[in-house]
Design an enzyme around this catalytic site. Structure first.
Site, short mmCIF file in Angstrom:
data_model
loop_
_atom_site.label_atom_id
_atom_site.label_comp_id
_atom_site.label_asym_id
_atom_site.label_seq_id
_atom_site.Cartn_x
_atom_site.Cartn_y
_atom_site.Cartn_z
N ASN A 9 18.01 115.59 77.03
CA ASN A 9 16.80 116.16 77.64
C ASN A 9 15.89 115.00 78.02
O ASN A 9 15.24 114.41 77.17
CB ASN A 9 16.10 117.10 76.65
N LYS A 11 13.25 115.15 79.65
CA LYS A 11 11.83 115.56 79.72
C LYS A 11 11.21 114.98 81.00
O LYS A 11 11.90 114.88 82.02
CB LYS A 11 11.08 115.17 78.45
N HIS A 97 11.94 125.52 75.37
CA HIS A 97 11.65 124.29 74.62
C HIS A 97 10.25 124.41 74.01
O HIS A 97 9.34 124.98 74.62
CB HIS A 97 11.73 123.07 75.54
N GLU A 99 7.95 122.40 73.80
CA GLU A 99 6.88 121.85 74.64
C GLU A 99 6.43 122.87 75.68
O GLU A 99 5.25 122.94 76.02
CB GLU A 99 7.36 120.54 75.29
N GLU A 169 15.47 123.33 67.18
CA GLU A 169 14.66 122.11 67.21
C GLU A 169 13.40 122.31 66.39
O GLU A 169 12.40 122.85 66.89
CB GLU A 169 14.27 121.77 68.66
N GLY A 175 10.43 113.92 68.45
CA GLY A 175 9.69 112.73 68.86
C GLY A 175 8.94 112.06 67.72
O GLY A 175 8.10 111.19 67.95
N SER A 215 14.77 114.09 66.94
CA SER A 215 15.05 112.73 66.48
C SER A 215 16.52 112.48 66.17
O SER A 215 16.84 111.75 65.23
CB SER A 215 14.15 112.37 65.29
P1 13P Z 1 13.58 113.68 70.42
O1 13P Z 1 15.08 113.45 70.36
O2 13P Z 1 12.87 112.65 71.24
O3 13P Z 1 12.99 113.91 69.08
O4 13P Z 1 13.37 115.05 71.26
C1 13P Z 1 14.07 116.17 70.88
C2 13P Z 1 13.91 117.19 71.91
O5 13P Z 1 12.84 117.75 72.09
C3 13P Z 1 15.07 117.50 72.76
O6 13P Z 1 14.83 118.63 73.53
#
Ligand code: 13P
Length: 253
Positions: A9, A11, A97, A99, A169, A175, A215
């Site tokens: 991803n 992002k 997601h 976010e 997740e 993150g 992560s």
């Molecule tokens: P990270 O791997 O940066 O923690 O992000 C995970 C994520 O949100 C994947 O969609």
């Protein structure tokens, strides 16, 4: 046998040129995936076609969109429809997601509408679920995730549900560099699979790929993916580094 999947991803990161370089480097370094393994790249909308061209001819490597809208077409300035994605050959879309849930107020019901439209157009949703730190600390994560699944997915038939990929997740691990422990991941994945088993039967539940996200890094992917109910990962930060993502893909069962 259910698929083992490493999903990147990106992002809202990388320029076109950086994205091209990243995919070039990954394709050059990636061993051929076996029949049961997939690598999926969820890239920003403007890069979908570029990514498809880069991955053209690569076995079991696919491109995903990071979102779509819940309406077929019309006066929705700035939105992207599933029909548009289908018309350029996209087969996967990340939905729900955390976010998007947090910054764009996407509700379970709104996501159910997006799920329906994806299935109508034969696009596979990668449906994200997962709890915040506050919910984890209150130890109510199971109820929370069950509600996400129930409200967005449980109206589907068994045939439809078997087309969906789940990504668990935990928000507190995204993150932050703080992964769920192997045990925490396995426990929640088993719980999620059990919810599908109760609703759709064991055979269907055993065919659903459940990815872990939060992560996932080159140095922890192998242990997390080794858990019996973890079928790969949805990877943010580490998917932006070619060698790290290739290592993560190589850690698939
Ligand atoms: P990270 O791997 O940066 O923690 O992000 C995970 C994520 O949100 C994947 O969609």
């Amino acid at each position: 046998m259910r698929k083992q999947i490493a999903a990147a991803n990106w992002k809202m990161n990388l320029t076109l040129q950086q994205g091209e370089q990243l995919l070039n480097d990954i394709v050059a370094a990636q061993n051929t995936l076996n029949d049961n393994q997939l690598a999926i790249f969820a890239v920003p909308f403007p890069y979908l076609t570029m990514a498809q061209q880069k991955l053209n001819g690569q076995k079991n490597m696919f491109v995903a969109a990071q979102n779509c809208y819940n309406k077929k077409n019309g006066a929705y300035t700035g939105e992207v429809s599933v029909e548009m994605l289908q018309s350029i050959g996209i087969q996967y879309v990340v939905l729900g997601h955390s976010e998007r849930r947090e910054y764009f107020n996407e509700s379970n019901q709104f996501l159910a509408e997006k799920i329906n439209i994806c299935l109508e157009y034969n696009i596979t949703p990668i449906f994200c679920c997962g709890e915040s730190l506050q919910i984890r600390e209150a130890n109510t994560q199971n109820e929370f995730v069950r509600k996400q699944l129930t409200e967005s997915l449980f109206h589907l038939s068994a045939e439809q549900i078997s087309k969906i990929i789940i990504a668990y997740e935990p928000i507190w691990a995204i993150g932050t560099g703080k992964t769920a422990s192997n045990e925490q991941a396995q426990e929640m994945h088993a719980f999620i699979r059990q919810q599908f088993a109760e609703k759709y039967g064991e055979t269907t539940a055993n065919e659903i790929s459940i990815l872990y996200g939060g992560s996932v890094k080159a140095n922890n992917a192998k242990d997390i993916f080794a858990q019996p109910d973890v079928d790969g990962g949805l990877v943010g930060g580490a998917s932006l580094i070619a060698t790290d993502f290739v290592t993560i893909t190589n850690a698939l069962k």
